[in-house]
Design a protein around this motif. Structure first.
Motif, PDB file in Angstrom:
ATOM      1  N   THR A  44     -16.336 -31.903  21.949  1.00 37.75           N
ATOM      2  CA  THR A  44     -15.821 -30.539  21.840  1.00 37.75           C
ATOM      3  C   THR A  44     -16.974 -29.549  21.804  1.00 37.75           C
ATOM      4  O   THR A  44     -17.907 -29.708  21.025  1.00 37.75           O
ATOM      5  CB  THR A  44     -14.968 -30.404  20.560  1.00 37.75           C
ATOM      6  N   GLN A  65      -9.585 -29.630  27.778  1.00 36.28           N
ATOM      7  CA  GLN A  65      -9.630 -28.171  27.808  1.00 36.28           C
ATOM      8  C   GLN A  65     -10.803 -27.781  28.694  1.00 36.28           C
ATOM      9  O   GLN A  65     -11.916 -28.254  28.473  1.00 36.28           O
ATOM     10  CB  GLN A  65      -9.851 -27.588  26.407  1.00 36.28           C
ATOM     11  N   ALA A  84      -9.040 -27.950  33.100  1.00 40.49           N
ATOM     12  CA  ALA A  84      -8.254 -28.875  32.275  1.00 40.49           C
ATOM     13  C   ALA A  84      -7.428 -29.780  33.181  1.00 40.49           C
ATOM     14  O   ALA A  84      -6.893 -29.346  34.201  1.00 40.49           O
ATOM     15  CB  ALA A  84      -7.342 -28.095  31.337  1.00 40.49           C
ATOM     16  N   THR A 104     -14.305 -19.883  26.313  1.00 37.49           N
ATOM     17  CA  THR A 104     -13.293 -20.782  25.756  1.00 37.49           C
ATOM     18  C   THR A 104     -13.919 -22.105  25.313  1.00 37.49           C
ATOM     19  O   THR A 104     -14.965 -22.514  25.821  1.00 37.49           O
ATOM     20  CB  THR A 104     -12.193 -21.094  26.792  1.00 37.49           C
ATOM     21  N   GLN A 107     -13.275 -29.203  25.956  1.00 36.86           N
ATOM     22  CA  GLN A 107     -13.110 -30.506  25.299  1.00 36.86           C
ATOM     23  C   GLN A 107     -12.772 -31.544  26.349  1.00 36.86           C
ATOM     24  O   GLN A 107     -11.955 -31.296  27.239  1.00 36.86           O
ATOM     25  CB  GLN A 107     -12.007 -30.430  24.266  1.00 36.86           C
TER      26      GLN A 107
END
Length: 114
Positions: A44, A65, A84, A104, A107
């Protein structure tokens, strides 16, 4: 099994793997599974966070993500838009560094077969 080229780079440079590498002393990846067949990591990266120089064994990656990541490796530095739901495979990476340069959190999962 780590390919010979990657194993040689790791031995010569003593680089950490993605789980051991962090960002400013803090971990960025967590181990979700580790058994006789595979290891799964979730990594992350909030905006402005990165992953210090490390190597990768052969792996499959999946973006949970997406976002904008800056990647530096032996080929130079480039910026990629990670979407994503996309995936990628690699036979191994001798070394790279990454930095989230977007607004943003990014992940992804790393799946390493053994």
């Amino acid at each position: 099994m780590i390919p010979l080229l990657i194993a040689a780079a790791v031995t010569a440079n003593a680089l950490p793997d993605p789980l051991a590498a962090g960002w400013h002393g803090q971990p960025v990846c967590e181990k979700l599974r580790d058994d006789a067949h595979l290891r799964v990591l979730r990594c992350t990266f909030p905006p402005g966070a990165g992953h210090e120089r490390h190597f990768h064994a052969r792996h499959f990656g999946y973006a949970l993500q997406g976002g904008k990541m800056q990647i530096t490796d032996a080929k130079g530095t480039r910026t990629v838009d990670l979407k994503a739901g996309t995936s990628f495979t690699s036979d191994g990476i001798a070394w790279h560094e990454v930095l989230n340069v977007g607004p943003t959190t990014v992940q992804y999962l790393i799946v390493e077969p053994k």
